[in-house]
Motif scaffolding. Structure first.
Motif, PDB file in Angstrom:
ATOM      1  N   ASP A 177       0.817  -1.211   0.000  1.00  0.00           N
ATOM      2  CA  ASP A 177       0.000   0.000   0.000  1.00  0.00           C
ATOM      3  C   ASP A 177       0.846   1.255   0.000  1.00  0.00           C
ATOM      4  O   ASP A 177       0.517   2.243  -0.621  1.00  0.00           O
ATOM      5  CB  ASP A 177      -0.881   0.019   1.263  1.00  0.00           C
ATOM      6  CG  ASP A 177      -2.035  -0.938   1.100  1.00  0.00           C
ATOM      7  OD1 ASP A 177      -2.611  -1.323   2.110  1.00  0.00           O
ATOM      8  OD2 ASP A 177      -2.334  -1.304  -0.057  1.00  0.00           O
ATOM      9  N   GLY A 197       0.774   4.235  -2.691  1.00  0.00           N
ATOM     10  CA  GLY A 197       0.498   5.621  -2.319  1.00  0.00           C
ATOM     11  C   GLY A 197       1.525   6.568  -2.889  1.00  0.00           C
ATOM     12  O   GLY A 197       1.183   7.593  -3.462  1.00  0.00           O
ATOM     13  N   ARG A 214       2.171   9.504   3.761  1.00  0.00           N
ATOM     14  CA  ARG A 214       0.872  10.168   3.984  1.00  0.00           C
ATOM     15  C   ARG A 214      -0.261   9.258   3.515  1.00  0.00           C
ATOM     16  O   ARG A 214      -0.262   8.824   2.362  1.00  0.00           O
ATOM     17  CB  ARG A 214       0.770  11.490   3.197  1.00  0.00           C
ATOM     18  CG  ARG A 214       1.822  12.531   3.491  1.00  0.00           C
ATOM     19  CD  ARG A 214       1.744  13.042   4.892  1.00  0.00           C
ATOM     20  NE  ARG A 214       2.608  12.259   5.773  1.00  0.00           N
ATOM     21  CZ  ARG A 214       2.566  12.306   7.097  1.00  0.00           C
ATOM     22  NH1 ARG A 214       1.703  13.063   7.703  1.00  0.00           N
ATOM     23  NH2 ARG A 214       3.382  11.588   7.822  1.00  0.00           N
ATOM     24  N   PRO A 215      -1.199   8.994   4.388  1.00  0.00           N
ATOM     25  CA  PRO A 215      -2.305   8.102   4.004  1.00  0.00           C
ATOM     26  C   PRO A 215      -3.407   8.870   3.274  1.00  0.00           C
ATOM     27  O   PRO A 215      -4.533   8.986   3.755  1.00  0.00           O
ATOM     28  CB  PRO A 215      -2.796   7.599   5.366  1.00  0.00           C
ATOM     29  CG  PRO A 215      -2.497   8.729   6.302  1.00  0.00           C
ATOM     30  CD  PRO A 215      -1.307   9.464   5.770  1.00  0.00           C
ATOM     31  N   PHE A 216      -3.073   9.415   2.107  1.00  0.00           N
ATOM     32  CA  PHE A 216      -4.017  10.286   1.424  1.00  0.00           C
ATOM     33  C   PHE A 216      -4.973   9.510   0.519  1.00  0.00           C
ATOM     34  O   PHE A 216      -4.542   8.671  -0.264  1.00  0.00           O
ATOM     35  CB  PHE A 216      -3.270  11.307   0.568  1.00  0.00           C
ATOM     36  CG  PHE A 216      -2.588  12.396   1.367  1.00  0.00           C
ATOM     37  CD1 PHE A 216      -3.036  12.744   2.634  1.00  0.00           C
ATOM     38  CD2 PHE A 216      -1.504  13.079   0.838  1.00  0.00           C
ATOM     39  CE1 PHE A 216      -2.417  13.755   3.369  1.00  0.00           C
ATOM     40  CE2 PHE A 216      -0.882  14.090   1.565  1.00  0.00           C
ATOM     41  CZ  PHE A 216      -1.341  14.428   2.823  1.00  0.00           C
ATOM     42  N   ASP A 217      -6.230   9.859   0.600  1.00  0.00           N
ATOM     43  CA  ASP A 217      -7.201   9.306  -0.347  1.00  0.00           C
ATOM     44  C   ASP A 217      -7.224  10.186  -1.607  1.00  0.00           C
ATOM     45  O   ASP A 217      -6.478  11.171  -1.703  1.00  0.00           O
ATOM     46  CB  ASP A 217      -8.597   9.212   0.298  1.00  0.00           C
ATOM     47  CG  ASP A 217      -9.120  10.581   0.723  1.00  0.00           C
ATOM     48  OD1 ASP A 217      -8.535  11.609   0.317  1.00  0.00           O
ATOM     49  OD2 ASP A 217     -10.116  10.623   1.473  1.00  0.00           O
ATOM     50  N   ALA A 218      -8.089   9.824  -2.552  1.00  0.00           N
ATOM     51  CA  ALA A 218      -8.087  10.524  -3.849  1.00  0.00           C
ATOM     52  C   ALA A 218      -8.348  12.016  -3.690  1.00  0.00           C
ATOM     53  O   ALA A 218      -7.714  12.838  -4.359  1.00  0.00           O
ATOM     54  CB  ALA A 218      -9.123   9.891  -4.777  1.00  0.00           C
ATOM     55  N   SER A 219      -9.243  12.389  -2.779  1.00  0.00           N
ATOM     56  CA  SER A 219      -9.555  13.824  -2.699  1.00  0.00           C
ATOM     57  C   SER A 219      -8.414  14.590  -2.034  1.00  0.00           C
ATOM     58  O   SER A 219      -8.129  15.739  -2.396  1.00  0.00           O
ATOM     59  CB  SER A 219     -10.905  14.058  -2.028  1.00  0.00           C
ATOM     60  OG  SER A 219     -10.760  14.214  -0.658  1.00  0.00           O
ATOM     61  N   SER A 220      -7.722  13.958  -1.092  1.00  0.00           N
ATOM     62  CA  SER A 220      -6.548  14.623  -0.506  1.00  0.00           C
ATOM     63  C   SER A 220      -5.429  14.734  -1.532  1.00  0.00           C
ATOM     64  O   SER A 220      -4.728  15.749  -1.592  1.00  0.00           O
ATOM     65  CB  SER A 220      -6.038  13.840   0.707  1.00  0.00           C
ATOM     66  OG  SER A 220      -7.015  13.839   1.715  1.00  0.00           O
ATOM     67  N   ARG A 221      -5.272  13.696  -2.344  1.00  0.00           N
ATOM     68  CA  ARG A 221      -4.236  13.778  -3.402  1.00  0.00           C
ATOM     69  C   ARG A 221      -4.560  14.925  -4.360  1.00  0.00           C
ATOM     70  O   ARG A 221      -3.683  15.654  -4.786  1.00  0.00           O
ATOM     71  CB  ARG A 221      -4.133  12.451  -4.174  1.00  0.00           C
ATOM     72  CG  ARG A 221      -3.455  11.339  -3.396  1.00  0.00           C
ATOM     73  CD  ARG A 221      -2.943  10.237  -4.335  1.00  0.00           C
ATOM     74  NE  ARG A 221      -3.978   9.669  -5.172  1.00  0.00           N
ATOM     75  CZ  ARG A 221      -4.827   8.718  -4.785  1.00  0.00           C
ATOM     76  NH1 ARG A 221      -4.753   8.223  -3.566  1.00  0.00           N
ATOM     77  NH2 ARG A 221      -5.731   8.256  -5.624  1.00  0.00           N
TER      78      ARG A 221
END
Ligand code: HEM
Length: 204
Positions: free
Chosen positions: A5, A9, A172-179
């Protein structure tokens, strides 16, 4: 295939950043005068002044934003002090540096992703700096001691520090919107910088 993962990421965020900013990078690179036959000491000084006018308020905003993640050491990556010492080495007084015009149209830094998007641009610029440093040394005889320190700000550690930064992004555990928020901030940083350099009339 990515193996875990964490690397997925990294890869996704960096891929998004590169895809989202590549054109902006090419466009700005073409207009910067570092390789122009017309670049002389006076133009170089105006260019460093314009860089200072952007980095100073932007780094201040990063520091004031409260959005820098606690485990990210911003202080060791700030570049304004080096730009100031380059300007002093080029002959400006402290007072003259303090009176330089500062950019007031800057990316908003309202989240940790936005903070990292801005930092991606400022950190990435150190890579190109390695090429520009050689050009400025050959053409204008400037080096870290007499006004060219910013372009070689991390010296031999440039590659390692870039990898440290991208490794940090990977944690950073970023999801699509944070990316997307990271990419938006990076795009705004490029756009604001180009507009500012345009306004200060240092571009080709
Ligand atoms: C004439 C000026 C410039 C030149 C020749 C230049 C050149 C380069 C080069 C050679 C790289 C490394 C590519 C690689 O190793 O894969 C790079 C990366 C980068 N540069 Fe520039 N650059 C310039 C100006 C700038 C400026 C003004 C900024 C932003 C303020 C900037 C932001 C970046 C970023 C963010 C990256 C990282 C791209 C990535 O690998 O994700 N560059 N540049």
């Amino acid at each position: 295939m990515q193996s875990n993962d964490r690397s997925v990421g990294v890869s996704l965020l960096l891929q998004d950043l590169r895809a989202g900013t590549a054109q902006l990078h090419v466009a700005l690179e073409k207009r910067l005068p570092f390789f122009s036959p017309a670049l002389d000491h006076a133009h170089y000084q105006r260019l460093v002044q314009a860089y200072y006018g952007f980095y100073q308020p932007l780094e201040q905003r990063l520091r004031d934003s409260g959005q820098t993640p606690d485990d990210f050491d911003l202080a060791v990556r700030l570049k304004t002090p080096t730009l100031r010492s380059d300007l002093l080495a080029l002959g400006l007084s402290d007072r003259a540096v303090d009176q330089l015009p500062l950019c007031d149209t800057l990316p908003a830094i309202l989240s940790a992703p936005a903070c990292l998007g801005v930092l991606y641009v400022l950190e990435g610029a150190t890579l190109g700096g390695q090429i520009l440093r050689r050009e400025i040394a050959a053409r204008l005889n400037l080096d870290a001691a007499n006004g060219g320190a910013f372009l070689d700000i991390y010296g031999a550690a440039t590659g390692r520090r870039w990898r440290d930064f991208t490794d940090y992004l990977a944690t950073r555990p970023f999801d699509a919107s944070s990316r997307q928020a990271v990419v938006d901030a990076a795009q705004q940083t490029f756009a604001c910088f180009e507009r500012w350099l345009d306004r200060t009339e240092v571009l080709l």
